[in-house]
Design a protein around this motif. Structure first.
Motif, PDB file in Angstrom:
ATOM      1  N   LEU A  93       0.756  -1.255   0.077  1.00 15.12           N
ATOM      2  CA  LEU A  93      -0.094  -0.011   0.150  1.00 15.12           C
ATOM      3  C   LEU A  93       0.856   1.215   0.009  1.00 15.12           C
ATOM      4  O   LEU A  93       0.660   2.186  -0.684  1.00 15.12           O
ATOM      5  CB  LEU A  93      -1.097  -0.223   1.206  1.00 15.12           C
ATOM      6  N   PHE A  94       1.726   1.098   0.829  1.00 18.89           N
ATOM      7  CA  PHE A  94       2.758   2.408   1.087  1.00 18.89           C
ATOM      8  C   PHE A  94       3.650   2.637  -0.406  1.00 18.89           C
ATOM      9  O   PHE A  94       3.643   3.899  -0.927  1.00 18.89           O
ATOM     10  CB  PHE A  94       3.714   2.321   2.240  1.00 18.89           C
ATOM     11  N   PHE A  95       3.872   1.513  -0.930  1.00 16.36           N
ATOM     12  CA  PHE A  95       4.733   1.622  -2.212  1.00 16.36           C
ATOM     13  C   PHE A  95       3.951   2.067  -3.185  1.00 16.36           C
ATOM     14  O   PHE A  95       4.394   2.930  -4.221  1.00 16.36           O
ATOM     15  CB  PHE A  95       5.429  -0.058  -2.518  1.00 16.36           C
ATOM     16  N   SER A  96       2.534   1.498  -3.531  1.00 14.91           N
ATOM     17  CA  SER A  96       1.771   1.953  -4.590  1.00 14.91           C
ATOM     18  C   SER A  96       1.482   3.515  -4.400  1.00 14.91           C
ATOM     19  O   SER A  96       1.434   4.309  -5.263  1.00 14.91           O
ATOM     20  CB  SER A  96       0.486   1.284  -4.496  1.00 14.91           C
ATOM     21  N   ILE A  97       1.331   3.947  -3.298  1.00 10.88           N
ATOM     22  CA  ILE A  97       1.176   5.358  -3.093  1.00 10.88           C
ATOM     23  C   ILE A  97       2.210   6.403  -3.400  1.00 10.88           C
ATOM     24  O   ILE A  97       2.148   7.260  -3.991  1.00 10.88           O
ATOM     25  CB  ILE A  97       0.701   5.834  -1.718  1.00 10.88           C
ATOM     26  N   LEU A  98       3.389   5.909  -2.876  1.00 17.48           N
ATOM     27  CA  LEU A  98       4.470   6.852  -3.355  1.00 17.48           C
ATOM     28  C   LEU A  98       4.764   6.572  -4.773  1.00 17.48           C
ATOM     29  O   LEU A  98       5.451   7.510  -5.189  1.00 17.48           O
ATOM     30  CB  LEU A  98       5.831   6.103  -2.291  1.00 17.48           C
ATOM     31  N   LEU A  99       4.835   5.308  -5.247  1.00 23.36           N
ATOM     32  CA  LEU A  99       5.037   5.209  -6.689  1.00 23.36           C
ATOM     33  C   LEU A  99       4.140   6.023  -7.366  1.00 23.36           C
ATOM     34  O   LEU A  99       4.714   6.679  -8.507  1.00 23.36           O
ATOM     35  CB  LEU A  99       4.900   3.457  -7.056  1.00 23.36           C
ATOM     36  N   SER A 100       2.701   6.142  -7.160  1.00 24.98           N
ATOM     37  CA  SER A 100       2.013   7.143  -7.853  1.00 24.98           C
ATOM     38  C   SER A 100       2.675   8.482  -7.708  1.00 24.98           C
ATOM     39  O   SER A 100       2.530   9.204  -8.798  1.00 24.98           O
ATOM     40  CB  SER A 100       0.661   7.040  -7.346  1.00 24.98           C
ATOM     41  N   ILE A 101       3.007   8.823  -6.657  1.00 28.80           N
ATOM     42  CA  ILE A 101       3.560  10.185  -6.734  1.00 28.80           C
ATOM     43  C   ILE A 101       4.685  10.400  -7.206  1.00 28.80           C
ATOM     44  O   ILE A 101       4.915  11.392  -7.915  1.00 28.80           O
ATOM     45  CB  ILE A 101       3.713  10.413  -5.124  1.00 28.80           C
ATOM     46  N   PHE A 102       5.675   9.587  -7.107  1.00 27.57           N
ATOM     47  CA  PHE A 102       7.008   9.769  -7.777  1.00 27.57           C
ATOM     48  C   PHE A 102       6.708   9.636  -9.585  1.00 27.57           C
ATOM     49  O   PHE A 102       7.434  10.500 -10.314  1.00 27.57           O
ATOM     50  CB  PHE A 102       7.877   8.233  -7.634  1.00 27.57           C
ATOM     51  N   ARG A 103       5.782   8.730  -9.977  1.00 30.21           N
ATOM     52  CA  ARG A 103       5.593   8.683 -11.327  1.00 30.21           C
ATOM     53  C   ARG A 103       5.003   9.644 -11.812  1.00 30.21           C
ATOM     54  O   ARG A 103       4.980  10.460 -12.968  1.00 30.21           O
ATOM     55  CB  ARG A 103       4.490   7.259 -11.756  1.00 30.21           C
ATOM     56  N   SER A 104       3.958  10.602 -11.053  1.00 30.52           N
ATOM     57  CA  SER A 104       3.326  11.704 -11.483  1.00 30.52           C
ATOM     58  C   SER A 104       4.580  12.935 -11.536  1.00 30.52           C
ATOM     59  O   SER A 104       4.410  13.467 -12.705  1.00 30.52           O
ATOM     60  CB  SER A 104       2.377  12.184 -10.299  1.00 30.52           C
ATOM     61  N   ALA A 105       5.260  12.863 -10.727  1.00 28.48           N
ATOM     62  CA  ALA A 105       6.515  13.798 -10.817  1.00 28.48           C
ATOM     63  C   ALA A 105       7.294  13.721 -12.091  1.00 28.48           C
ATOM     64  O   ALA A 105       7.633  14.497 -12.608  1.00 28.48           O
ATOM     65  CB  ALA A 105       7.223  14.025  -9.470  1.00 28.48           C
ATOM     66  N   LEU A 106       7.573  12.202 -11.969  1.00 21.29           N
ATOM     67  CA  LEU A 106       8.759  12.033 -13.186  1.00 21.29           C
ATOM     68  C   LEU A 106       8.114  12.305 -14.528  1.00 21.29           C
ATOM     69  O   LEU A 106       8.761  12.694 -15.508  1.00 21.29           O
ATOM     70  CB  LEU A 106       9.191  10.819 -13.030  1.00 21.29           C
ATOM     71  N   PHE A 107       6.719  11.818 -14.669  1.00 20.04           N
ATOM     72  CA  PHE A 107       5.999  11.823 -15.949  1.00 20.04           C
ATOM     73  C   PHE A 107       5.840  13.379 -16.345  1.00 20.04           C
ATOM     74  O   PHE A 107       5.575  13.841 -17.414  1.00 20.04           O
ATOM     75  CB  PHE A 107       4.669  11.382 -16.160  1.00 20.04           C
ATOM     76  N   SER A 108       5.661  14.421 -15.490  1.00 22.49           N
ATOM     77  CA  SER A 108       5.299  15.645 -15.530  1.00 22.49           C
ATOM     78  C   SER A 108       6.697  16.222 -16.320  1.00 22.49           C
ATOM     79  O   SER A 108       6.699  17.255 -17.027  1.00 22.49           O
ATOM     80  CB  SER A 108       5.018  16.521 -14.272  1.00 22.49           C
ATOM     81  N   LEU A 109       7.694  15.592 -16.093  1.00 27.35           N
ATOM     82  CA  LEU A 109       8.820  16.157 -17.044  1.00 27.35           C
ATOM     83  C   LEU A 109       8.914  15.774 -18.434  1.00 27.35           C
ATOM     84  O   LEU A 109       9.581  16.374 -19.283  1.00 27.35           O
ATOM     85  CB  LEU A 109      10.225  15.496 -16.348  1.00 27.35           C
ATOM     86  N   LEU A 110       8.200  14.991 -18.871  1.00 27.77           N
ATOM     87  CA  LEU A 110       8.065  14.390 -20.220  1.00 27.77           C
ATOM     88  C   LEU A 110       6.879  15.272 -21.102  1.00 27.77           C
ATOM     89  O   LEU A 110       6.878  15.149 -22.182  1.00 27.77           O
ATOM     90  CB  LEU A 110       7.580  12.913 -20.187  1.00 27.77           C
ATOM     91  N   LYS A 111       6.175  16.189 -20.285  1.00 31.20           N
ATOM     92  CA  LYS A 111       5.025  16.788 -21.015  1.00 31.20           C
ATOM     93  C   LYS A 111       5.744  17.699 -21.788  1.00 31.20           C
ATOM     94  O   LYS A 111       6.657  18.496 -21.597  1.00 31.20           O
ATOM     95  CB  LYS A 111       4.286  17.602 -20.076  1.00 31.20           C
ATOM     96  N   ASP A 112       5.379  17.736 -23.307  1.00 35.67           N
ATOM     97  CA  ASP A 112       5.961  18.575 -24.120  1.00 35.67           C
ATOM     98  C   ASP A 112       5.160  20.102 -24.068  1.00 35.67           C
ATOM     99  O   ASP A 112       4.053  20.249 -24.047  1.00 35.67           O
ATOM    100  CB  ASP A 112       6.176  18.135 -25.472  1.00 35.67           C
ATOM    101  N   ASP A 113       6.493  21.082 -23.848  1.00 33.74           N
ATOM    102  CA  ASP A 113       5.702  22.389 -23.864  1.00 33.74           C
ATOM    103  C   ASP A 113       5.667  22.907 -25.375  1.00 33.74           C
ATOM    104  O   ASP A 113       6.483  23.262 -26.070  1.00 33.74           O
ATOM    105  CB  ASP A 113       6.541  23.380 -23.444  1.00 33.74           C
ATOM    106  N   ARG A 114       4.157  23.065 -25.849  1.00 30.44           N
ATOM    107  CA  ARG A 114       4.036  23.586 -27.164  1.00 30.44           C
ATOM    108  C   ARG A 114       3.623  24.956 -26.916  1.00 30.44           C
ATOM    109  O   ARG A 114       2.696  25.260 -26.247  1.00 30.44           O
ATOM    110  CB  ARG A 114       2.919  22.716 -27.749  1.00 30.44           C
ATOM    111  N   LYS A 115       4.170  25.825 -27.925  1.00 30.90           N
ATOM    112  CA  LYS A 115       3.891  27.299 -27.836  1.00 30.90           C
ATOM    113  C   LYS A 115       2.712  27.392 -28.536  1.00 30.90           C
ATOM    114  O   LYS A 115       2.449  26.916 -29.567  1.00 30.90           O
ATOM    115  CB  LYS A 115       5.008  27.900 -28.358  1.00 30.90           C
ATOM    116  N   GLN A 116       1.792  28.235 -27.975  1.00 24.76           N
ATOM    117  CA  GLN A 116       0.587  28.621 -28.896  1.00 24.76           C
ATOM    118  C   GLN A 116       0.847  29.956 -29.626  1.00 24.76           C
ATOM    119  O   GLN A 116       1.357  30.872 -29.353  1.00 24.76           O
ATOM    120  CB  GLN A 116      -0.643  28.951 -27.752  1.00 24.76           C
ATOM    121  N   LEU A 117       0.293  29.958 -30.876  1.00 20.61           N
ATOM    122  CA  LEU A 117       0.414  31.072 -31.714  1.00 20.61           C
ATOM    123  C   LEU A 117      -0.771  31.681 -31.382  1.00 20.61           C
ATOM    124  O   LEU A 117      -1.860  31.488 -31.474  1.00 20.61           O
ATOM    125  CB  LEU A 117       0.270  30.517 -33.230  1.00 20.61           C
ATOM    126  N   ASN A 118      -0.322  33.202 -31.185  1.00 22.92           N
ATOM    127  CA  ASN A 118      -1.377  34.172 -30.734  1.00 22.92           C
ATOM    128  C   ASN A 118      -1.075  35.160 -31.706  1.00 22.92           C
ATOM    129  O   ASN A 118      -0.502  35.724 -32.083  1.00 22.92           O
ATOM    130  CB  ASN A 118      -1.155  34.643 -29.193  1.00 22.92           C
TER     131      ASN A 118
END
Length: 118
Positions: A93-118
């Protein structure tokens, strides 16, 4: 490519958490990658079935039963992978909770920042 990076980042999180938490052990880097693949497959195949069949318990507990389902997924991964060991339900249970937190933090690094044309 992104899927491969997500599996590698999950393997890194598994190794870090195995070093931090008592009751969790991983034999090596290859075992951590196998654990990451198995957890991903279990989350794609088994988790939706468990959520469907335990929907009344999930509704009654206001969604907290999802934590139990995540712990069951970790315990299933323990049974399927030889180099991965979990001592019991609470460690899972503790492993799954912490793994979810770690994965969320690490996966946020993979999001590509697309610039919007304004």
């Amino acid at each position: 490519m992104k899927t491969f990076l997500k599996i590698l980042l999950t393997a890194v999180a598994v190794i870090v958490l195995a070093n931090i938490l008592p009751g969790i052990s991983v034999a090596g880097y290859v075992s951590a990658i196998i654990v990451a693949v198995v957890i991903s497959l279990l989350n794609m195949i088994v988790r939706p079935l468990l959520i469907f069949f335990t929907l009344p318990a999930t509704i009654v507990t206001f969604g907290l039963f999802i934590f139990v389902i995540n712990a069951i997924i970790i315990l299933l991964a323990d049974k399927l992978v030889d180099g991965f060991a979990v001592s019991g339900f609470w460690a899972a249970l503790f492993f799954s909770i912490l793994l979810s937190i770690f994965r969320s933090a690490l996966f946020s690094l993979l999001k590509d920042d697309r610039k919007q044309l304004n």
